[in-house]
Design an enzyme around this catalytic site. Sequence first.
Site, PDB file in Angstrom:
ATOM      1  N   GLU B 125       2.455 -33.040 -49.243  1.00 19.18           N
ATOM      2  CA  GLU B 125       3.843 -33.143 -49.689  1.00 19.18           C
ATOM      3  C   GLU B 125       4.262 -31.934 -50.535  1.00 19.18           C
ATOM      4  O   GLU B 125       5.365 -31.407 -50.396  1.00 19.18           O
ATOM      5  CB  GLU B 125       4.044 -34.429 -50.487  1.00 19.18           C
ATOM      6  N   HIS B 203       4.280 -38.758 -52.761  1.00 15.16           N
ATOM      7  CA  HIS B 203       5.520 -38.138 -53.250  1.00 15.16           C
ATOM      8  C   HIS B 203       5.610 -38.185 -54.769  1.00 15.16           C
ATOM      9  O   HIS B 203       6.568 -37.681 -55.347  1.00 15.16           O
ATOM     10  CB  HIS B 203       6.745 -38.843 -52.667  1.00 15.16           C
TER      11      HIS B 203
END
Lengths: 108, 283
Positions: B125, B203
């Site tokens: 990410e 995330h």
Amino acid sequence: MRVTLTQTGGWANVSMRASLDSETLTPSESRLVHELLQAPPVGLLRSAARAPLADGMQYVLEVDTNAGTRVLRFNDADKPVGVQKLLELMRPLFRPVPYTRSDHHPLG
Amino acid sequence: MHDMQATEYPKPGKLVRLERAAAVNDQTVDEAYEFAGVTYDFYRQVFSRNSLDDLGYPLTASVRFGPGVANALWDGNQVLFGDGDGQYFLPFTRSLAIVAHEFTHGVVAFTSGLAYQGESGALNESFCDVMSAQIVQWRDGATVETADWTIGREIIGPKLAVQGIRSFTDQPAYSGDSVLGDDPQPKHIRDYVITTDDYGGVHINSGIPNHAFYRAAMALGGQSWLKAGRIWYDGFRKLSSQATFKDAATATVLAARASYGAGSPELAAVEDAWKAVGVAPEV
């Protein structure tokens, strides 16, 4: 019967949650929910496990009935057969779940 | 460019704009097309990379993915963009950073293959955020001082009052918001979040390597893609699929040393950036 769907992850990683009571739905919606949730395994058969999709969502489906609570976890890569219509029904009801630090446990 | 017309299957949906074809006067289609082009041009011109696999992989994108989907994703073959719910999130094609982020998942797939879980997932990410930030800055001709280090502004819907979704700086993107609460991203390894949500917080904990990149870029100054970006690109491509934050720190330090030499200010900036977020390179 009360159904709660929580969605986490995705690019924005904002948790979203929606609940519905089968008795407040229109007759066709209520029929759909009952078909999906009261007649397993036809409605909720798991598809083959797959690697997660990058930025895919994860879902927790909780079904409260007089017989107790059932919990089903799935993600965008392995959505159970039949859950797509339920997602489409509940997605417009989604509201963000505010995140607080105490929700999780830092290493320390 | 394809249009899913508010469905999720079958992909990629109706073909609506071919490569090099004129605009079709559909904002969602045309902005996704333009941003895909910016992403391709950046990798080509800055890193001499020919698309996702460096072999000219076709950039396939589908807009209007699903009814009311507030998300964008890479499915292993192509990118998909939802139109948002119109309340909390606008169409995800509005943001160059998001389009670039999703295509960069393809770069990861063809290089390190970072596994999408826990620390390696957070690195996956982070690399996509880091590259997308550079791509926006490159498009805008921004320096590290003038750049907007917050991403996600363009997709904020009318029911949200926040200014963005993620911040690379030492400040959270939002705090105490009545709808979203607190930005969950930590900036230091001591605040690493253990969770089963979001594939182990990919995330969330990406905030740690994101902030390390920001610190390196600010220390080196100028345009982020020229030094810090190049170092991150060289280092992250060499990671294994199960890499840890320490592995990423080590790989970027080795990349800095290879390009600029031992004792260089570039090497020192990268070492200091990782140490500031509590990750010690093993060199």
